[in-house]
Design a protein around this motif. Structure first.
Motif, PDB file in Angstrom:
ATOM      1  N   ALA A 183      50.951  10.812  34.362  1.00 22.28           N
ATOM      2  CA  ALA A 183      50.122   9.971  33.498  1.00 22.28           C
ATOM      3  C   ALA A 183      49.494  10.753  32.360  1.00 22.28           C
ATOM      4  O   ALA A 183      49.380  10.252  31.231  1.00 22.28           O
ATOM      5  N   LEU A 184      49.082  11.989  32.619  1.00 22.83           N
ATOM      6  CA  LEU A 184      48.438  12.778  31.574  1.00 22.83           C
ATOM      7  C   LEU A 184      49.409  13.249  30.499  1.00 22.83           C
ATOM      8  O   LEU A 184      48.986  13.806  29.487  1.00 22.83           O
ATOM      9  N   SER A 185      50.713  13.009  30.698  1.00 24.36           N
ATOM     10  CA  SER A 185      51.674  13.285  29.632  1.00 24.36           C
ATOM     11  C   SER A 185      51.707  12.150  28.608  1.00 24.36           C
ATOM     12  O   SER A 185      52.328  12.289  27.554  1.00 24.36           O
ATOM     13  N   TYR A 186      51.046  11.035  28.903  1.00 26.56           N
ATOM     14  CA  TYR A 186      50.895   9.928  27.950  1.00 26.56           C
ATOM     15  C   TYR A 186      49.641  10.206  27.122  1.00 26.56           C
ATOM     16  O   TYR A 186      48.527  10.171  27.659  1.00 26.56           O
ATOM     17  N   PRO A 187      49.767  10.463  25.833  1.00 22.31           N
ATOM     18  CA  PRO A 187      48.587  10.833  25.035  1.00 22.31           C
ATOM     19  C   PRO A 187      47.449   9.818  25.107  1.00 22.31           C
ATOM     20  O   PRO A 187      46.280  10.217  25.175  1.00 22.31           O
ATOM     21  N   LEU A 188      47.764   8.511  25.118  1.00 26.28           N
ATOM     22  CA  LEU A 188      46.698   7.522  25.135  1.00 26.28           C
ATOM     23  C   LEU A 188      45.963   7.520  26.471  1.00 26.28           C
ATOM     24  O   LEU A 188      44.735   7.403  26.515  1.00 26.28           O
ATOM     25  N   ILE A 189      46.693   7.662  27.566  1.00 27.85           N
ATOM     26  CA  ILE A 189      46.031   7.729  28.875  1.00 27.85           C
ATOM     27  C   ILE A 189      45.130   8.952  28.944  1.00 27.85           C
ATOM     28  O   ILE A 189      43.977   8.881  29.393  1.00 27.85           O
ATOM     29  N   ALA A 190      45.645  10.107  28.501  1.00 32.38           N
ATOM     30  CA  ALA A 190      44.840  11.327  28.514  1.00 32.38           C
ATOM     31  C   ALA A 190      43.590  11.167  27.659  1.00 32.38           C
ATOM     32  O   ALA A 190      42.496  11.610  28.043  1.00 32.38           O
ATOM     33  N   GLN A 191      43.729  10.518  26.495  1.00 31.88           N
ATOM     34  CA  GLN A 191      42.584  10.323  25.605  1.00 31.88           C
ATOM     35  C   GLN A 191      41.537   9.426  26.251  1.00 31.88           C
ATOM     36  O   GLN A 191      40.335   9.728  26.221  1.00 31.88           O
ATOM     37  N   ILE A 192      41.982   8.313  26.840  1.00 28.14           N
ATOM     38  CA  ILE A 192      41.038   7.378  27.461  1.00 28.14           C
ATOM     39  C   ILE A 192      40.323   8.038  28.632  1.00 28.14           C
ATOM     40  O   ILE A 192      39.100   7.918  28.779  1.00 28.14           O
ATOM     41  N   MET A 193      41.062   8.767  29.461  1.00 27.71           N
ATOM     42  CA  MET A 193      40.455   9.325  30.669  1.00 27.71           C
ATOM     43  C   MET A 193      39.423  10.401  30.366  1.00 27.71           C
ATOM     44  O   MET A 193      38.505  10.607  31.158  1.00 27.71           O
ATOM     45  N   ARG A 194      39.556  11.083  29.227  1.00 28.64           N
ATOM     46  CA  ARG A 194      38.569  12.123  28.916  1.00 28.64           C
ATOM     47  C   ARG A 194      37.483  11.634  27.954  1.00 28.64           C
ATOM     48  O   ARG A 194      36.596  12.408  27.574  1.00 28.64           O
ATOM     49  N   SER A 195      37.528  10.355  27.564  1.00 27.68           N
ATOM     50  CA  SER A 195      36.530   9.815  26.634  1.00 27.68           C
ATOM     51  C   SER A 195      35.287   9.363  27.396  1.00 27.68           C
ATOM     52  O   SER A 195      35.393   8.623  28.380  1.00 27.68           O
TER      53      SER A 195
END
Length: 276
Positions: free
Chosen positions: A189-201
């Motif tokens: 999942a963290l290879s998806y830029p949008l998922i990574a962005q949302i999860m760390r926001s």
């Protein structure tokens, strides 16, 4: 107490092949070179600490023991959504999306929402109503769940069976996964830029409100990359998350917990980053 502990030096990885979802007995191994203490015990019955980039399991307890995932399974749904929908796609909520046990983001029937907004609601505040709406946008819950199970197999989570898009338990539709599988799902999942962005926001705009990320480690642990919490009566407390220190990225998964999973996660991250 540590007879069921797997410690660094073993050859396990997150991409190991699983033919059946049967718990594997753990065998105690010597501590890795340079280790000062054993990885911290804690309130989760099953847990895993792994290198996020190589997939190597550094330490674990009952990593193949099956449990209900609760809302941590929403990370799998998020990948399926982005495999099929553009972040700017939108649809209007209806009453059926809101008829679900909460936690909920508070969808308003008739209000249009984009895929991006719904993913923020899904991952940041664990909106079960957002999960319902995203499943409908994929063609309905049955189609969405089938796609989730295909995706799980693709990323190496072969002991995982999703039965609802949200992770809610119910008669005849209990979801099952393992710490090993949740780590593989997070890694993908963290290879998806949008998922990574949302999860760390820490926060995100949403129609009529601002969403605040429920993952407390974003503010409690320097280098936290995001995570997903979950709870149901069947699953108890669950957590999956990642953190980075220098060039190293680690993942922690905790299942069937009752106490302070954040405290245990911090201890596991600290122990993992202290290893050579």
């Amino acid at each position: 107490m540590w007879s069921r502990m797997l410690i660094a030096g073993c050859a396990l990885t997150l991409m190991s092949s699983l033919s059946v979802a049967v718990p594997r007995p753990a065998v105690a191994q010597p501590q890795p070179a340079g280790a000062v203490v054993l990885p911290p015990q804690g309130p989760a019955q099953a847990w895993l600490l792994a290198d996020l980039d190589t997939g190597r399991i550094l330490a674990s307890r009952n990593p193949y023991e099956p449990h209900a995932p609760a809302s941590t399974i929403k990370v799998l749904l998020a990948m399926v959504v982005l495999d099929h929908l553009s972040p700017d796609n939108f649809a209007r909520a209806n009453k059926s999306h809101t008829q679900v046990e909460c936690s909920c983001v508070g969808l308003k029937p008739g209000q249009p929402y984009t895929t991006r907004q719904l993913l923020s609601a899904l991952l940041m505040v664990s909106g079960n109503d957002a999960a319902n709406m995203l499943a409908d946008m994929l063609g309905g819950q049955r189609i969405a769940v089938a796609a989730m199970n295909r995706k799980a197999a693709t990323v190496g989570a072969r002991a995982t069976r999703a039965s609802s898009p949200s992770g809610l338990d119910g008669p005849g539709w209990e979801s099952i996964t393992t710490p090993h599988d949740l780590a593989a799902i997070l890694r993908a999942a963290l290879s998806y830029p949008l998922i990574a962005q949302i999860m760390r926001s820490p926060s995100a705009p949403f129609p009529g409100k601002t969403l605040t990320n429920q993952n407390e480690l974003l503010t409690r642990y320097p280098g936290d990359l995001g995570g997903k919490t979950g709870f149901t009566n069947l699953a108890r407390k669950t957590y999956v998350g990642a953190a980075q220190r220098g060039n190293r990225r680690l993942a922690v998964v905790q299942m069937y917990g009752t106490g302070d999973l954040y405290g245990q996660a911090i201890g596991l991250f600290d122990w993992g980053f202290s290893q050579p």
